[in-house]
Design an enzyme around this catalytic site. Structure first.
Site, PDB file in Angstrom:
ATOM      1  N   VAL A  60       0.826  -1.216   0.000  1.00 32.32           N
ATOM      2  CA  VAL A  60       0.000   0.000   0.000  1.00 32.32           C
ATOM      3  C   VAL A  60       0.858   1.262   0.000  1.00 32.32           C
ATOM      4  O   VAL A  60       1.945   1.295   0.550  1.00 32.32           O
ATOM      5  CB  VAL A  60      -0.983   0.053   1.194  1.00 32.32           C
ATOM      6  CG1 VAL A  60      -1.979  -1.071   1.113  1.00 32.32           C
ATOM      7  CG2 VAL A  60      -0.232   0.041   2.522  1.00 32.32           C
ATOM      8  N   LYS A  71       8.837  -7.996  -4.152  1.00 28.41           N
ATOM      9  CA  LYS A  71       8.559  -6.780  -3.385  1.00 28.41           C
ATOM     10  C   LYS A  71       9.734  -5.805  -3.476  1.00 28.41           C
ATOM     11  O   LYS A  71       9.567  -4.607  -3.718  1.00 28.41           O
ATOM     12  CB  LYS A  71       8.295  -7.153  -1.913  1.00 28.41           C
ATOM     13  CG  LYS A  71       8.382  -6.020  -0.914  1.00 28.41           C
ATOM     14  CD  LYS A  71       7.230  -5.054  -1.051  1.00 28.41           C
ATOM     15  CE  LYS A  71       7.469  -3.807  -0.217  1.00 28.41           C
ATOM     16  NZ  LYS A  71       6.317  -2.958  -0.097  1.00 28.41           N
ATOM     17  N   CYS A  75      10.955   3.057   2.800  1.00 32.55           N
ATOM     18  CA  CYS A  75      10.928   1.944   1.842  1.00 32.55           C
ATOM     19  C   CYS A  75      11.924   2.137   0.705  1.00 32.55           C
ATOM     20  O   CYS A  75      12.898   1.401   0.599  1.00 32.55           O
ATOM     21  CB  CYS A  75       9.517   1.797   1.280  1.00 32.55           C
ATOM     22  SG  CYS A  75       8.267   1.639   2.557  1.00 32.55           S
ATOM     23  N   ASN A  80      10.139  -1.797  -5.371  1.00 33.74           N
ATOM     24  CA  ASN A  80      10.606  -0.551  -4.772  1.00 33.74           C
ATOM     25  C   ASN A  80      11.949  -0.092  -5.341  1.00 33.74           C
ATOM     26  O   ASN A  80      12.190   1.105  -5.504  1.00 33.74           O
ATOM     27  CB  ASN A  80      10.694  -0.696  -3.243  1.00 33.74           C
ATOM     28  CG  ASN A  80       9.331  -0.506  -2.592  1.00 33.74           C
ATOM     29  OD1 ASN A  80       8.363  -0.152  -3.272  1.00 33.74           O
ATOM     30  ND2 ASN A  80       9.234  -0.731  -1.302  1.00 33.74           N
TER      31      ASN A  80
HETATM   32  N1  SAJ Z   1       9.226  10.550  -5.282  1.00 29.31           N
HETATM   33  C1  SAJ Z   1       9.846  11.349  -6.245  1.00 29.31           C
HETATM   34  N2  SAJ Z   1       9.372  11.318  -7.524  1.00 29.31           N
HETATM   35  C2  SAJ Z   1       8.313  10.538  -7.882  1.00 29.31           C
HETATM   36  C3  SAJ Z   1       7.698   9.734  -6.914  1.00 29.31           C
HETATM   37  C4  SAJ Z   1       8.170   9.742  -5.618  1.00 29.31           C
HETATM   38  O1  SAJ Z   1      10.805  12.074  -5.962  1.00 29.31           O
HETATM   39  O2  SAJ Z   1       7.934  10.566  -9.050  1.00 29.31           O
HETATM   40  C5  SAJ Z   1       9.727  10.539  -3.903  1.00 29.31           C
HETATM   41  C6  SAJ Z   1       8.672  10.943  -2.870  1.00 29.31           C
HETATM   42  O3  SAJ Z   1       8.561  12.328  -2.766  1.00 29.31           O
HETATM   43  C7  SAJ Z   1       9.218  10.283  -1.619  1.00 29.31           C
HETATM   44  C8  SAJ Z   1       9.838   8.997  -2.160  1.00 29.31           C
HETATM   45  O4  SAJ Z   1      10.034   9.208  -3.550  1.00 29.31           O
HETATM   46  O5  SAJ Z   1      10.238  11.060  -1.027  1.00 29.31           O
HETATM   47  C9  SAJ Z   1       8.997   7.741  -1.920  1.00 29.31           C
HETATM   48  O6  SAJ Z   1       7.640   8.046  -2.161  1.00 29.31           O
HETATM   49  P1  SAJ Z   1       6.655   7.090  -3.002  1.00 29.31           P
HETATM   50  O7  SAJ Z   1       5.338   7.745  -2.998  1.00 29.31           O
HETATM   51  O8  SAJ Z   1       7.255   6.773  -4.308  1.00 29.31           O
HETATM   52  O9  SAJ Z   1       6.678   5.720  -2.207  1.00 29.31           O
HETATM   53  P2  SAJ Z   1       6.428   5.321  -0.643  1.00 29.31           P
HETATM   54  O10 SAJ Z   1       7.762   5.104  -0.031  1.00 29.31           O
HETATM   55  O11 SAJ Z   1       5.481   6.211   0.030  1.00 29.31           O
HETATM   56  O12 SAJ Z   1       5.723   3.896  -0.861  1.00 29.31           O
HETATM   57  C10 SAJ Z   1       6.398   2.894  -1.607  1.00 29.31           C
HETATM   58  C11 SAJ Z   1       5.410   2.350  -2.656  1.00 29.31           C
HETATM   59  N3  SAJ Z   1       6.120   1.491  -3.602  1.00 29.31           N
HETATM   60  C12 SAJ Z   1       5.904   1.560  -4.915  1.00 29.31           C
HETATM   61  O13 SAJ Z   1       5.161   2.363  -5.432  1.00 29.31           O
HETATM   62  C13 SAJ Z   1       6.649   0.592  -5.769  1.00 29.31           C
HETATM   63  C14 SAJ Z   1       4.280   1.579  -1.945  1.00 29.31           C
HETATM   64  O14 SAJ Z   1       3.441   0.989  -2.895  1.00 29.31           O
HETATM   65  C15 SAJ Z   1       4.888   0.500  -1.039  1.00 29.31           C
HETATM   66  O15 SAJ Z   1       3.889  -0.216  -0.357  1.00 29.31           O
HETATM   67  C16 SAJ Z   1       5.761   1.193  -0.010  1.00 29.31           C
HETATM   68  O16 SAJ Z   1       6.827   1.860  -0.719  1.00 29.31           O
HETATM   69  C17 SAJ Z   1       6.321   0.148   0.928  1.00 29.31           C
HETATM   70  O17 SAJ Z   1       5.813   0.033   2.067  1.00 29.31           O
HETATM   71  O18 SAJ Z   1       7.218  -0.600   0.528  1.00 29.31           O
END
Ligand code: SAJ
Length: 426
Positions: A151, A203, A257, A207
Protein backbone atom coordinates in the site's frame (compact mmCIF):
# COMPACT_ATOMS: atom_id res chain seq x y z
CA UNK A 1 -11.18 -18.37 12.76
CA UNK A 2 -8.99 -16.06 14.83
CA UNK A 3 -6.14 -14.08 13.33
CA UNK A 4 -3.34 -12.70 15.45
CA UNK A 5 -1.48 -9.76 13.91
CA UNK A 6 2.01 -9.27 15.33
CA UNK A 7 3.13 -5.64 15.02
CA UNK A 8 0.57 -2.84 15.01
CA UNK A 9 2.43 -0.22 13.01
CA UNK A 10 1.05 1.28 9.90
CA UNK A 11 0.77 -1.99 7.96
CA UNK A 12 -0.15 -4.27 10.85
CA UNK A 13 -2.93 -1.95 11.84
CA UNK A 14 -4.22 -1.71 8.30
CA UNK A 15 -4.14 -5.49 7.90
CA UNK A 16 -5.71 -6.19 11.30
CA UNK A 17 -8.46 -3.64 10.70
CA UNK A 18 -9.14 -4.96 7.23
CA UNK A 19 -9.68 -8.53 8.44
CA UNK A 20 -11.66 -7.34 11.48
CA UNK A 21 -13.96 -5.09 9.46
CA UNK A 22 -14.49 -7.99 7.07
CA UNK A 23 -15.98 -9.98 9.95
CA UNK A 24 -13.03 -12.03 11.25
CA UNK A 25 -12.01 -12.10 14.91
CA UNK A 26 -8.63 -10.41 15.12
CA UNK A 27 -6.28 -10.04 18.05
CA UNK A 28 -3.53 -7.48 17.76
CA UNK A 29 -0.23 -7.67 19.59
CA UNK A 30 2.62 -5.17 19.74
CA UNK A 31 5.75 -5.23 21.90
CA UNK A 32 5.47 -1.46 22.31
CA UNK A 33 3.10 -0.81 25.20
CA UNK A 34 2.64 2.83 24.15
CA UNK A 35 1.18 1.66 20.83
CA UNK A 36 -1.28 -0.63 22.63
CA UNK A 37 -2.20 2.12 25.09
CA UNK A 38 -2.89 4.81 22.50
CA UNK A 39 -4.89 2.33 20.43
CA UNK A 40 -6.92 1.21 23.42
CA UNK A 41 -7.69 4.87 24.06
CA UNK A 42 -9.02 5.06 20.51
CA UNK A 43 -6.10 7.16 19.23
CA UNK A 44 -4.58 5.35 16.25
CA UNK A 45 -2.38 8.38 15.42
CA UNK A 46 -2.69 8.02 11.66
CA UNK A 47 -2.44 10.98 9.30
CA UNK A 48 -5.10 9.67 6.89
CA UNK A 49 -8.59 10.47 8.21
CA UNK A 50 -10.44 7.68 6.36
CA UNK A 51 -7.86 5.13 7.45
CA UNK A 52 -8.04 6.39 11.04
CA UNK A 53 -11.82 5.98 11.20
CA UNK A 54 -11.46 2.53 9.60
CA UNK A 55 -9.13 1.52 12.44
CA UNK A 56 -11.57 2.96 14.99
CA UNK A 57 -14.39 0.91 13.49
CA UNK A 58 -12.25 -2.21 13.83
CA UNK A 59 -11.38 -1.40 17.45
CA UNK A 60 -15.08 -0.89 18.20
CA UNK A 61 -15.80 -4.22 16.51
CA UNK A 62 -13.79 -7.40 15.92
CA UNK A 63 -10.27 -6.16 16.67
CA UNK A 64 -9.07 -6.59 20.25
CA UNK A 65 -5.65 -5.79 21.65
CA UNK A 66 -3.65 -8.29 23.63
CA UNK A 67 -0.64 -7.65 25.91
CA UNK A 68 1.09 -10.93 25.03
CA UNK A 69 0.90 -13.41 22.14
CA UNK A 70 -1.98 -15.86 22.22
CA UNK A 71 -2.80 -18.96 20.16
CA UNK A 72 -4.64 -18.20 16.94
CA UNK A 73 -5.48 -20.03 13.75
CA UNK A 74 -3.50 -17.54 11.68
CA UNK A 75 -0.49 -15.43 12.67
CA UNK A 76 0.43 -12.48 10.46
CA UNK A 77 3.78 -10.81 11.11
CA UNK A 78 4.00 -7.10 10.21
CA UNK A 79 7.04 -5.88 12.14
CA UNK A 80 9.63 -3.31 11.08
CA UNK A 81 12.81 -4.34 9.25
CA UNK A 82 15.14 -1.33 9.37
CA UNK A 83 18.42 -1.16 7.49
CA UNK A 84 21.47 -1.64 9.68
CA UNK A 85 23.85 0.85 8.08
CA UNK A 86 26.83 -0.17 10.20
CA UNK A 87 26.70 -3.76 8.97
CA UNK A 88 25.17 -3.00 5.59
CA UNK A 89 22.30 -5.44 6.04
CA UNK A 90 18.68 -5.70 7.08
CA UNK A 91 18.11 -5.70 10.83
CA UNK A 92 15.88 -8.74 11.32
CA UNK A 93 15.71 -8.50 15.11
CA UNK A 94 11.97 -7.77 15.13
CA UNK A 95 11.23 -10.58 12.64
CA UNK A 96 13.14 -13.05 14.81
CA UNK A 97 11.43 -11.83 18.00
CA UNK A 98 8.01 -12.07 16.37
CA UNK A 99 8.84 -15.55 15.02
CA UNK A 100 9.76 -16.69 18.53
CA UNK A 101 6.51 -15.23 19.84
CA UNK A 102 4.55 -17.10 17.19
CA UNK A 103 6.49 -20.31 17.88
CA UNK A 104 5.62 -20.08 21.57
CA UNK A 105 1.89 -20.40 20.84
CA UNK A 106 1.95 -22.34 17.58
CA UNK A 107 -0.27 -25.43 17.15
CA UNK A 108 -0.52 -28.02 14.38
CA UNK A 109 -2.79 -26.75 11.61
CA UNK A 110 -2.02 -23.06 12.18
CA UNK A 111 -1.03 -20.66 9.42
CA UNK A 112 1.89 -18.20 9.61
CA UNK A 113 2.28 -15.34 7.13
CA UNK A 114 5.10 -12.81 6.94
CA UNK A 115 4.27 -9.38 5.44
CA UNK A 116 7.34 -7.36 6.48
CA UNK A 117 9.76 -6.29 3.74
CA UNK A 118 12.74 -8.63 4.04
CA UNK A 119 15.81 -9.82 2.09
CA UNK A 120 15.08 -12.78 -0.20
CA UNK A 121 15.31 -16.05 1.71
CA UNK A 122 14.09 -14.73 5.08
CA UNK A 123 10.85 -16.73 5.29
CA UNK A 124 12.53 -20.07 4.62
CA UNK A 125 15.94 -19.24 6.14
CA UNK A 126 14.99 -17.31 9.28
CA UNK A 127 11.30 -17.71 10.06
CA UNK A 128 10.85 -21.41 9.22
CA UNK A 129 13.73 -22.70 11.41
CA UNK A 130 12.43 -20.74 14.42
CA UNK A 131 8.90 -22.11 13.93
CA UNK A 132 10.24 -25.68 13.68
CA UNK A 133 12.14 -25.54 16.94
CA UNK A 134 9.16 -26.85 18.94
CA UNK A 135 9.01 -30.00 16.77
CA UNK A 136 6.35 -28.85 14.31
CA UNK A 137 7.13 -29.44 10.67
CA UNK A 138 6.73 -26.39 8.44
CA UNK A 139 4.61 -27.36 5.46
CA UNK A 140 3.31 -30.64 6.92
CA UNK A 141 2.07 -29.31 10.28
CA UNK A 142 2.04 -25.57 9.70
CA UNK A 143 1.10 -23.45 6.69
CA UNK A 144 3.83 -20.87 6.02
CA UNK A 145 4.29 -18.18 3.41
CA UNK A 146 5.14 -14.62 2.49
CA UNK A 147 2.90 -11.93 1.06
CA UNK A 148 4.23 -8.37 0.97
CA UNK A 149 2.14 -5.33 1.72
CA UNK A 150 2.21 -2.86 -1.16
CA UNK A 151 0.00 0.00 0.00
CA UNK A 152 0.99 3.58 -0.73
CA UNK A 153 1.13 5.73 2.42
CA UNK A 154 -1.34 8.55 1.82
CA UNK A 155 -3.71 6.21 -0.04
CA UNK A 156 -3.65 3.25 2.34
CA UNK A 157 -7.26 2.22 2.44
CA UNK A 158 -7.90 2.29 -1.29
CA UNK A 159 -4.74 0.35 -2.09
CA UNK A 160 -5.43 -2.18 0.66
CA UNK A 161 -8.77 -2.91 -0.97
CA UNK A 162 -7.65 -2.90 -4.60
CA UNK A 163 -3.96 -3.76 -5.03
CA UNK A 164 -2.92 -7.09 -6.49
CA UNK A 165 -1.06 -9.34 -4.04
CA UNK A 166 1.89 -11.65 -4.50
CA UNK A 167 1.82 -14.83 -2.41
CA UNK A 168 4.65 -17.30 -1.95
CA UNK A 169 4.12 -20.48 0.11
CA UNK A 170 6.67 -23.02 1.33
CA UNK A 171 4.66 -25.53 -0.69
CA UNK A 172 1.63 -25.57 -2.97
CA UNK A 173 -0.81 -26.17 -0.10
CA UNK A 174 0.59 -23.24 1.87
CA UNK A 175 0.37 -20.94 -1.15
CA UNK A 176 -3.25 -21.91 -1.81
CA UNK A 177 -4.23 -21.54 1.87
CA UNK A 178 -2.74 -18.03 2.04
CA UNK A 179 -4.28 -17.15 -1.31
CA UNK A 180 -7.75 -18.00 0.01
CA UNK A 181 -7.08 -16.11 3.24
CA UNK A 182 -6.37 -12.84 1.39
CA UNK A 183 -8.71 -13.40 -1.56
CA UNK A 184 -11.81 -11.83 0.06
CA UNK A 185 -9.85 -8.74 1.07
CA UNK A 186 -8.87 -7.30 -2.29
CA UNK A 187 -10.58 -6.70 -5.58
CA UNK A 188 -7.14 -7.05 -7.17
CA UNK A 189 -5.68 -10.32 -8.41
CA UNK A 190 -3.65 -12.68 -6.26
CA UNK A 191 -0.55 -13.98 -7.99
CA UNK A 192 1.09 -17.10 -6.63
CA UNK A 193 4.89 -17.00 -6.82
CA UNK A 194 7.05 -20.12 -7.04
CA UNK A 195 8.10 -19.81 -3.39
CA UNK A 196 8.42 -17.25 -0.56
CA UNK A 197 11.88 -16.16 -1.73
CA UNK A 198 10.48 -15.17 -5.13
CA UNK A 199 7.70 -13.17 -3.44
CA UNK A 200 10.26 -11.43 -1.21
CA UNK A 201 12.38 -10.66 -4.28
CA UNK A 202 9.41 -9.23 -6.16
CA UNK A 203 8.56 -6.78 -3.38
CA UNK A 204 12.13 -5.46 -3.35
CA UNK A 205 12.23 -5.38 -7.15
CA UNK A 206 9.17 -3.10 -7.18
CA UNK A 207 10.61 -0.55 -4.77
CA UNK A 208 14.10 -0.67 -6.23
CA UNK A 209 12.67 -0.03 -9.71
CA UNK A 210 10.88 3.06 -8.43
CA UNK A 211 14.05 4.31 -6.78
CA UNK A 212 16.00 3.90 -10.02
CA UNK A 213 13.26 5.57 -12.06
CA UNK A 214 13.20 8.57 -9.75
CA UNK A 215 17.00 8.80 -9.99
CA UNK A 216 16.59 8.92 -13.76
CA UNK A 217 14.09 11.78 -13.45
CA UNK A 218 16.47 13.59 -11.08
CA UNK A 219 19.32 13.10 -13.54
CA UNK A 220 17.18 14.60 -16.29
CA UNK A 221 16.40 17.56 -14.00
CA UNK A 222 20.11 18.28 -13.52
CA UNK A 223 20.80 17.94 -17.24
CA UNK A 224 17.80 20.07 -18.24
CA UNK A 225 19.12 22.98 -16.17
CA UNK A 226 22.21 23.14 -18.40
CA UNK A 227 20.03 23.62 -21.45
CA UNK A 228 17.47 25.97 -19.89
CA UNK A 229 14.85 23.28 -20.43
CA UNK A 230 11.85 22.95 -18.10
CA UNK A 231 12.29 19.31 -17.09
CA UNK A 232 8.69 18.66 -16.07
CA UNK A 233 7.27 19.77 -19.41
CA UNK A 234 10.00 17.76 -21.16
CA UNK A 235 9.03 14.66 -19.16
CA UNK A 236 5.35 15.19 -19.92
CA UNK A 237 6.18 15.36 -23.62
CA UNK A 238 8.48 12.32 -23.44
CA UNK A 239 5.74 10.31 -21.72
CA UNK A 240 3.54 10.64 -24.79
CA UNK A 241 5.55 7.73 -26.20
CA UNK A 242 3.61 4.48 -25.65
CA UNK A 243 6.56 2.77 -23.93
CA UNK A 244 8.03 5.67 -21.91
CA UNK A 245 6.82 6.51 -18.41
CA UNK A 246 9.32 8.76 -16.64
CA UNK A 247 8.61 9.71 -13.00
CA UNK A 248 8.99 13.13 -11.38
CA UNK A 249 12.18 14.77 -10.15
CA UNK A 250 12.25 16.09 -6.60
CA UNK A 251 14.45 17.04 -3.65
CA UNK A 252 15.41 13.40 -3.06
CA UNK A 253 13.81 10.09 -2.13
CA UNK A 254 12.57 9.64 1.42
CA UNK A 255 10.46 7.36 3.56
CA UNK A 256 11.30 3.99 5.04
CA UNK A 257 10.93 1.94 1.84
CA UNK A 258 12.50 3.27 -1.34
CA UNK A 259 15.80 4.49 0.17
CA UNK A 260 16.20 1.25 2.15
CA UNK A 261 14.80 -1.65 0.13
CA UNK A 262 17.39 -1.65 -2.68
CA UNK A 263 20.02 -2.44 -0.01
CA UNK A 264 18.09 -5.59 0.91
CA UNK A 265 18.77 -6.96 -2.58
CA UNK A 266 22.51 -6.60 -2.19
CA UNK A 267 24.29 -9.94 -1.98
CA UNK A 268 27.85 -8.68 -2.08
CA UNK A 269 28.51 -9.70 -5.72
CA UNK A 270 28.54 -6.17 -7.06
CA UNK A 271 25.46 -6.82 -9.18
CA UNK A 272 23.70 -3.95 -7.43
CA UNK A 273 25.88 -1.23 -9.02
CA UNK A 274 22.92 0.36 -10.83
CA UNK A 275 20.89 0.44 -7.61
CA UNK A 276 23.80 2.00 -5.71
CA UNK A 277 24.29 4.74 -8.31
CA UNK A 278 20.56 5.49 -8.27
CA UNK A 279 20.65 5.93 -4.51
CA UNK A 280 23.68 8.20 -4.78
CA UNK A 281 21.91 10.37 -7.36
CA UNK A 282 18.84 10.66 -5.15
CA UNK A 283 20.89 11.28 -2.00
CA UNK A 284 22.64 14.23 -3.64
CA UNK A 285 19.40 16.06 -4.45
CA UNK A 286 18.97 17.88 -1.11
CA UNK A 287 22.41 19.43 -1.63
CA UNK A 288 21.36 20.49 -5.11
CA UNK A 289 18.26 22.18 -3.69
CA UNK A 290 20.41 24.16 -1.24
CA UNK A 291 22.60 25.23 -4.18
CA UNK A 292 19.48 26.41 -6.00
CA UNK A 293 18.67 28.68 -3.06
CA UNK A 294 22.26 29.85 -2.84
CA UNK A 295 22.32 30.71 -6.54
CA UNK A 296 19.08 32.64 -6.15
CA UNK A 297 19.94 34.69 -3.04
CA UNK A 298 23.73 34.94 -3.44
CA UNK A 299 25.68 33.94 -0.34
CA UNK A 300 23.59 32.21 2.28
CA UNK A 301 25.64 33.86 5.02
CA UNK A 302 23.29 35.67 7.39
CA UNK A 303 20.23 34.83 5.31
CA UNK A 304 17.02 33.38 6.73
CA UNK A 305 15.41 30.49 4.86
CA UNK A 306 12.00 29.00 5.63
CA UNK A 307 11.52 25.34 4.74
CA UNK A 308 7.83 24.53 4.31
CA UNK A 309 7.12 20.79 4.39
CA UNK A 310 9.58 18.46 6.06
CA UNK A 311 7.75 15.13 5.78
CA UNK A 312 9.18 12.58 3.35
CA UNK A 313 6.51 13.39 0.75
CA UNK A 314 3.28 15.35 0.44
CA UNK A 315 0.17 14.67 2.52
CA UNK A 316 1.81 12.30 5.03
CA UNK A 317 3.09 12.97 8.57
CA UNK A 318 6.13 10.67 8.43
CA UNK A 319 9.52 12.44 8.49
CA UNK A 320 11.75 9.37 8.14
CA UNK A 321 14.61 9.96 5.66
CA UNK A 322 12.85 13.14 4.57
CA UNK A 323 14.67 15.04 1.80
CA UNK A 324 12.95 18.30 2.82
CA UNK A 325 14.23 17.84 6.35
CA UNK A 326 17.68 17.07 4.96
CA UNK A 327 17.59 20.38 3.07
CA UNK A 328 16.70 22.16 6.31
CA UNK A 329 19.49 20.39 8.18
CA UNK A 330 22.01 21.40 5.54
CA UNK A 331 20.93 24.99 6.11
CA UNK A 332 20.95 25.05 9.93
CA UNK A 333 19.88 23.51 13.22
CA UNK A 334 16.26 22.39 13.25
CA UNK A 335 15.93 20.45 16.49
CA UNK A 336 14.18 21.58 19.65
CA UNK A 337 17.54 21.58 21.44
CA UNK A 338 18.26 24.76 19.50
CA UNK A 339 15.80 27.08 21.18
CA UNK A 340 15.92 29.61 18.37
CA UNK A 341 16.84 29.34 14.73
CA UNK A 342 20.62 29.28 14.90
CA UNK A 343 23.55 30.07 12.72
CA UNK A 344 25.20 26.98 11.39
CA UNK A 345 24.94 24.45 8.62
CA UNK A 346 25.86 25.04 5.01
CA UNK A 347 25.96 28.78 4.58
CA UNK A 348 25.62 29.96 8.15
CA UNK A 349 22.04 30.75 7.35
CA UNK A 350 19.15 30.70 9.79
CA UNK A 351 16.47 28.16 9.04
CA UNK A 352 12.89 27.94 10.18
CA UNK A 353 10.70 24.91 9.51
CA UNK A 354 6.95 24.68 9.19
CA UNK A 355 4.84 21.63 8.44
CA UNK A 356 1.07 21.36 8.96
CA UNK A 357 1.22 17.53 9.01
CA UNK A 358 4.47 16.51 10.71
CA UNK A 359 4.15 15.36 14.29
CA UNK A 360 7.79 14.80 15.33
CA UNK A 361 8.16 16.68 18.63
CA UNK A 362 11.97 16.64 18.39
CA UNK A 363 11.75 19.19 15.61
CA UNK A 364 11.43 22.89 16.19
CA UNK A 365 8.36 23.37 14.05
CA UNK A 366 6.85 26.86 13.93
CA UNK A 367 3.68 28.36 12.51
CA UNK A 368 3.61 29.43 8.87
CA UNK A 369 3.62 33.11 9.85
CA UNK A 370 6.65 32.69 12.11
CA UNK A 371 8.46 30.61 9.50
CA UNK A 372 8.20 33.16 6.70
CA UNK A 373 8.53 36.29 8.85
CA UNK A 374 11.67 38.10 7.66
CA UNK A 375 12.75 35.17 5.47
CA UNK A 376 14.91 35.82 2.41
CA UNK A 377 13.74 32.63 0.73
CA UNK A 378 11.13 29.92 1.05
CA UNK A 379 11.73 26.30 0.03
CA UNK A 380 8.90 23.82 -0.40
CA UNK A 381 10.15 20.45 0.85
CA UNK A 382 6.94 18.40 0.59
CA UNK A 383 3.92 18.84 -1.67
CA UNK A 384 1.15 19.06 0.91
CA UNK A 385 -2.19 20.06 -0.60
CA UNK A 386 -2.33 23.04 1.79
CA UNK A 387 0.71 24.60 0.14
CA UNK A 388 -1.00 24.75 -3.23
CA UNK A 389 -3.59 27.05 -1.63
CA UNK A 390 -1.12 29.53 -0.09
CA UNK A 391 -1.51 33.20 -0.93
CA UNK A 392 1.80 34.50 -2.38
CA UNK A 393 0.82 38.11 -1.64
CA UNK A 394 0.37 37.38 2.08
CA UNK A 395 3.56 35.32 2.28
CA UNK A 396 5.59 37.88 0.32
CA UNK A 397 4.44 40.77 2.52
CA UNK A 398 6.09 39.10 5.53
CA UNK A 399 9.34 38.14 3.82
CA UNK A 400 12.52 40.21 3.59
CA UNK A 401 13.01 39.13 -0.01
CA UNK A 402 10.89 37.21 -2.51
CA UNK A 403 12.67 34.02 -3.53
CA UNK A 404 10.82 30.71 -3.65
CA UNK A 405 12.37 27.33 -4.48
CA UNK A 406 9.83 24.65 -5.34
CA UNK A 407 11.49 21.30 -6.12
CA UNK A 408 8.26 19.42 -5.34
CA UNK A 409 6.09 21.26 -7.87
CA UNK A 410 3.41 22.30 -5.40
CA UNK A 411 2.82 25.97 -6.24
CA UNK A 412 1.46 27.73 -9.29
CA UNK A 413 4.72 29.28 -10.50
CA UNK A 414 3.02 31.87 -12.71
CA UNK A 415 0.89 33.11 -9.82
CA UNK A 416 3.89 33.47 -7.52
CA UNK A 417 5.92 35.18 -10.26
CA UNK A 418 3.07 37.63 -10.76
CA UNK A 419 3.52 38.60 -7.09
CA UNK A 420 7.16 39.48 -7.62
CA UNK A 421 8.69 36.16 -6.60
CA UNK A 422 11.84 34.79 -8.16
CA UNK A 423 10.59 31.19 -8.58
CA UNK A 424 13.10 28.33 -8.92
CA UNK A 425 11.83 24.86 -9.82
CA UNK A 426 13.09 21.42 -10.72
N1 SAJ B 1 9.23 10.55 -5.28
C1 SAJ B 1 9.85 11.35 -6.24
N2 SAJ B 1 9.37 11.32 -7.52
C2 SAJ B 1 8.31 10.54 -7.88
C3 SAJ B 1 7.70 9.73 -6.91
C4 SAJ B 1 8.17 9.74 -5.62
O1 SAJ B 1 10.80 12.07 -5.96
O2 SAJ B 1 7.93 10.57 -9.05
C5 SAJ B 1 9.73 10.54 -3.90
C6 SAJ B 1 8.67 10.94 -2.87
O3 SAJ B 1 8.56 12.33 -2.77
C7 SAJ B 1 9.22 10.28 -1.62
C8 SAJ B 1 9.84 9.00 -2.16
O4 SAJ B 1 10.03 9.21 -3.55
O5 SAJ B 1 10.24 11.06 -1.03
C9 SAJ B 1 9.00 7.74 -1.92
O6 SAJ B 1 7.64 8.05 -2.16
P1 SAJ B 1 6.66 7.09 -3.00
O7 SAJ B 1 5.34 7.75 -3.00
O8 SAJ B 1 7.25 6.77 -4.31
O9 SAJ B 1 6.68 5.72 -2.21
P2 SAJ B 1 6.43 5.32 -0.64
O10 SAJ B 1 7.76 5.10 -0.03
O11 SAJ B 1 5.48 6.21 0.03
O12 SAJ B 1 5.72 3.90 -0.86
C10 SAJ B 1 6.40 2.89 -1.61
C11 SAJ B 1 5.41 2.35 -2.66
N3 SAJ B 1 6.12 1.49 -3.60
C12 SAJ B 1 5.90 1.56 -4.92
O13 SAJ B 1 5.16 2.36 -5.43
C13 SAJ B 1 6.65 0.59 -5.77
C14 SAJ B 1 4.28 1.58 -1.94
O14 SAJ B 1 3.44 0.99 -2.90
C15 SAJ B 1 4.89 0.50 -1.04
O15 SAJ B 1 3.89 -0.22 -0.36
C16 SAJ B 1 5.76 1.19 -0.01
O16 SAJ B 1 6.83 1.86 -0.72
C17 SAJ B 1 6.32 0.15 0.93
O17 SAJ B 1 5.81 0.03 2.07
O18 SAJ B 1 7.22 -0.60 0.53
Amino acid sequence: MTICVHGLGYIGLATASHFANDGTDVIGFDVNEDVLESLSEGEPNISEPDFESYVRDALDGNLSLIPRPRPADVHIICVPTPYDEMNGEADLTCVKDASRNVASVLRPGDTVVLESTVPPGTTTGVLAPILSRGGLDVGDDVVLGYTPETVMPGNTLTELRTNDRIVGGVDEASARAIESLYEPLTSGDIHVAADPTTAEFVKLAQNAERNVSIAYANTLALLAENYGVDVRSAITLANNHPRVDILNPGPGVGGHCLPVDPHFLSDGTGATELLDVASQVNDRMPEHVVRMVEDAVGSLHGKTVAVLGITYKGNVSDTRNSPGLEVAKLLGDVTTEARTAMDGGWGESSVTIHDPRATDSRLQLVSLDTAVDGADAVIFGAAHDEFGELDPAAIGSKMADRTVVDPVDVIDTERWSDHGFDVQTL
